[in-house]
Design a protein around this motif. Structure first.
Motif, mmCIF file in Angstrom:
data_model
loop_
_atom_site.group_PDB
_atom_site.id
_atom_site.type_symbol
_atom_site.label_atom_id
_atom_site.label_comp_id
_atom_site.label_asym_id
_atom_site.label_seq_id
_atom_site.Cartn_x
_atom_site.Cartn_y
_atom_site.Cartn_z
ATOM 1 N N ALA A 136 2.883 -9.524 -1.110
ATOM 2 C CA ALA A 136 2.669 -8.083 -1.102
ATOM 3 C C ALA A 136 1.647 -7.793 -2.192
ATOM 4 N N ALA A 137 0.414 -7.492 -1.773
ATOM 5 C CA ALA A 137 -0.670 -7.225 -2.723
ATOM 6 C C ALA A 137 -0.971 -5.737 -2.747
ATOM 7 N N VAL A 138 -0.837 -5.132 -3.922
ATOM 8 C CA VAL A 138 -1.134 -3.714 -4.110
ATOM 9 C C VAL A 138 -2.489 -3.643 -4.801
ATOM 10 N N ALA A 139 -3.496 -3.165 -4.063
ATOM 11 C CA ALA A 139 -4.879 -3.375 -4.499
ATOM 12 C C ALA A 139 -5.661 -2.090 -4.742
ATOM 13 N N LYS B 27 -10.970 -12.162 -0.072
ATOM 14 C CA LYS B 27 -11.098 -10.721 0.195
ATOM 15 C C LYS B 27 -9.812 -10.228 0.854
ATOM 16 N N ILE B 28 -8.784 -10.090 0.052
ATOM 17 C CA ILE B 28 -7.447 -9.794 0.559
ATOM 18 C C ILE B 28 -7.325 -8.376 1.110
ATOM 19 N N THR B 29 -8.056 -7.419 0.527
ATOM 20 C CA THR B 29 -8.041 -6.032 0.998
ATOM 21 C C THR B 29 -9.496 -5.600 1.222
ATOM 22 N N PRO B 30 -10.069 -5.976 2.351
ATOM 23 C CA PRO B 30 -11.515 -5.828 2.584
ATOM 24 C C PRO B 30 -12.032 -4.394 2.595
ATOM 25 N N ASP B 31 -11.149 -3.429 2.861
ATOM 26 C CA ASP B 31 -11.597 -2.040 2.936
ATOM 27 C C ASP B 31 -11.257 -1.228 1.692
ATOM 28 N N ASP C 220 -11.326 0.685 -1.762
ATOM 29 C CA ASP C 220 -12.355 1.470 -2.448
ATOM 30 C C ASP C 220 -11.774 1.894 -3.795
ATOM 31 N N THR C 221 -12.436 1.538 -4.885
ATOM 32 C CA THR C 221 -11.899 1.816 -6.216
ATOM 33 C C THR C 221 -11.958 3.293 -6.600
ATOM 34 N N ALA C 222 -12.464 4.140 -5.711
ATOM 35 C CA ALA C 222 -12.557 5.564 -6.049
ATOM 36 C C ALA C 222 -12.069 6.469 -4.923
ATOM 37 N N ASP C 223 -11.181 5.952 -4.055
ATOM 38 C CA ASP C 223 -10.714 6.771 -2.922
ATOM 39 C C ASP C 223 -9.336 7.386 -3.146
ATOM 40 N N GLY C 224 -8.725 7.109 -4.308
ATOM 41 C CA GLY C 224 -7.428 7.703 -4.614
ATOM 42 C C GLY C 224 -6.244 7.057 -3.932
ATOM 43 N N LEU C 225 -6.455 5.872 -3.318
ATOM 44 C CA LEU C 225 -5.375 5.196 -2.601
ATOM 45 C C LEU C 225 -5.377 3.694 -2.892
ATOM 46 N N PHE C 226 -4.177 3.127 -2.964
ATOM 47 C CA PHE C 226 -4.044 1.674 -2.961
ATOM 48 C C PHE C 226 -4.255 1.170 -1.538
ATOM 49 N N ASP C 227 -4.859 0.014 -1.384
ATOM 50 C CA ASP C 227 -4.797 -0.727 -0.129
ATOM 51 C C ASP C 227 -3.706 -1.778 -0.323
ATOM 52 N N MET D 28 -1.307 -3.945 7.007
ATOM 53 C CA MET D 28 -2.070 -3.217 6.001
ATOM 54 C C MET D 28 -1.591 -1.762 5.928
ATOM 55 N N PHE D 29 -1.503 -1.243 4.704
ATOM 56 C CA PHE D 29 -1.083 0.137 4.482
ATOM 57 C C PHE D 29 -1.962 0.761 3.411
ATOM 58 N N ARG D 30 -1.892 2.092 3.311
ATOM 59 C CA ARG D 30 -2.557 2.820 2.230
ATOM 60 C C ARG D 30 -1.613 3.880 1.680
#
Length: 299
Positions: A198-201, A211-215, A217-224, A256-258
Motif C-alpha cells: 500500500a503506497a501512499v504517494a 514509477k509506482i504512481t504514474p499519474d 502530481d505534487t501540487a494537485d492536493g491529493l495522494f495517489d 489505484m485510488f486518490r
C-alpha cells in the motif's frame, strides 16, 4: 551580512557518493561568488535539527545535499516555517527529483538552486497509532513489501549498487514477506483486502526508479494510492518492467485510488517506509495531505 543559503550535506548518502559531490558544489558556488554556509551531518537524522537552527538563524533557503532520506529530514525541520527547499541529488535512488525534474548532474542541480523557480508542492503527513508525534514526507510512504525491501536494502548495498541492489533487496523481501490483511478507509470508502503493498504517494517514483504512481502530481492536493493485492513471486518479477514504465496499473491485482486522507490498519504489525527510509512497525497509520505547503526550487 549573514548568508541566505544553508546547505545541509549528508556525506554518507549514495554509498558515500555525496562526500565526493560536496567539494564540487563548494567549488561551483565559490567561483560564482555565492554567499552560503555548508554544514555536514554527524549522524542519521541530524538534518532536522540543523534545518530548524538554520531557520532560526535567518536562512531563507535550505538545501539538502543527499538522497530522499536527507531531503525528508530537512523537510521535517522546515515544514511550516516559510523557507524554500533546495535539492542537490546525491542518493542511491533520488526518486523525488525524478518527479520534480531536478537534474542529477551537480552543475545543473546547483544552477536550479541559483536560477530556478520557486514551486509550491503538497506535503504528506503520517502518524502511527502508537507514535508520540507525526512525521512529514515529501515523496512516498509505503506499507508492506516496499518497507521490507528498504530494510533489506541495507544489506543489498554491501553487495550491489544502484538498481541491482534494489532488485536483490526486493527478491529477498519477496521470499520472506507474504502480505497482510488490511483495512483501508478514505472518505466514504472502507475496503478490507489482503495486500502486499500500500503506497501512499505524493511523487511518482520509489525504489530507485519504479514509477509506482504514474499519474501523481505534487501540487494537485491529493495522494495517489497504489494497492497491490496478493500476487506471487514469479508474477511480481515478471511485471517489474511494467512498474518501471508505470504501466502496471492495468494489472488485475493493482488498484489505484486518490484521496487527501487515508487510514490503513491491520490486526498485525505493518512495516512502513517513509521516503525510502525504514519507519518502523504499527497496527494503524493515518495519512493527511497538506496542499501546496512547501516552496521548492525546480527548473
Amino acid at each position: 551580512m549573514k548568508s541566505k543559503m544553508l546547505i545541509i550535506a549528508n556525506p554518507a548518502a549514495g554509498a558515500n557518493r555525496a562526500s565526493k559531490i560536496i567539494p564540487l558544489v563548494e567549488e561551483i558556488l565559490k567561483k560564482k561568488g555565492i554567499d552560503y554556509v555548508l554544514v555536514i551531518t554527524r549522524y542519521k537524522g541530524d538534518e532536522t535539527g540543523i534545518a530548524r537552527k538554520g531557520v532560526k538563524n535567518g536562512f531563507n533557503m535550505i538545501a539538502a545535499l543527499g538522497g530522499d532520506g536527507t531531503v525528508n529530514q530537512v523537510v521535517n525541520g522546515i515544514m511550516g516555517l516559510g523557507v524554500t527547499l533546495g535539492i542537490i541529488p546525491a542518493g542511491t535512488g533520488s526518486d523525488l527529483v525524478k518527479t520534480l525534474n531536478i537534474p542529477v548532474k551537480v552543475e545543473d542541480a546547483v544552477d536550479v538552486l541559483l536560477n530556478g523557480k520557486e514551486h509550491l508542492i503538497d506535503i504528506g503527513e503520517i502518524k502511527g497509532k502508537t507514535w508520540s508525534e507525526s512525521k512529514y514526507f515529501i515523496n512516498i510512504a509505503g506499507i508492506g513489501i516496499d518497507a521490507v525491501t528498504v530494510k533489506e536494502l541495507e544489506y543489498a548495498k554491501t553487495i550491489f549498487k544502484g538498481k541491482l541492489a534494489y532488485f536483490y533487496a526486493l527478491f529477498r523481501a519477496l521470499k520472506r514477506y507474504h502480505g497482510l490483511k488490511l483495512k483501508i478507509v478514505m472518505k466514504d470508502i472502507n475496503i478490507p483486502m489482503f495486500a502486499y503493498l500500500a503506497a501512499v504517494a505524493n511523487g511518482r517514483f520509489f525504489g530507485g526508479g519504479f514509477k509506482i504512481t504514474p499519474d501523481a502530481d505534487t501540487a494537485d492536493g491529493l495522494f495517489d494510492i497504489c494497492i497491490v493485492e496478493k500476487v506471487g513471486i514469479i508474477k511480481t518479477l515478471l511485471n517489474l518492467a511494467k512498474v518501471i514504465k508505470g504501466t502496471h496499473t492495468k494489472i488485475r491485482e493493482v488498484r489505484m485510488f486518490r484521496s487527501d486522507k487515508v487510514i490503513i490498519s491491520s490486526d498485525c504489525l505493518m512495516p512502513v517506509e517513509i521516503d525510502g527510509e525504514v519507519g518502523g512497525e504499527d497496527t494503524e497509520y493515518s495519512f493527511k495531505l497538506h496542499p501546496k505547503a512547501l516552496k521548492v526550487m525546480i527548473p
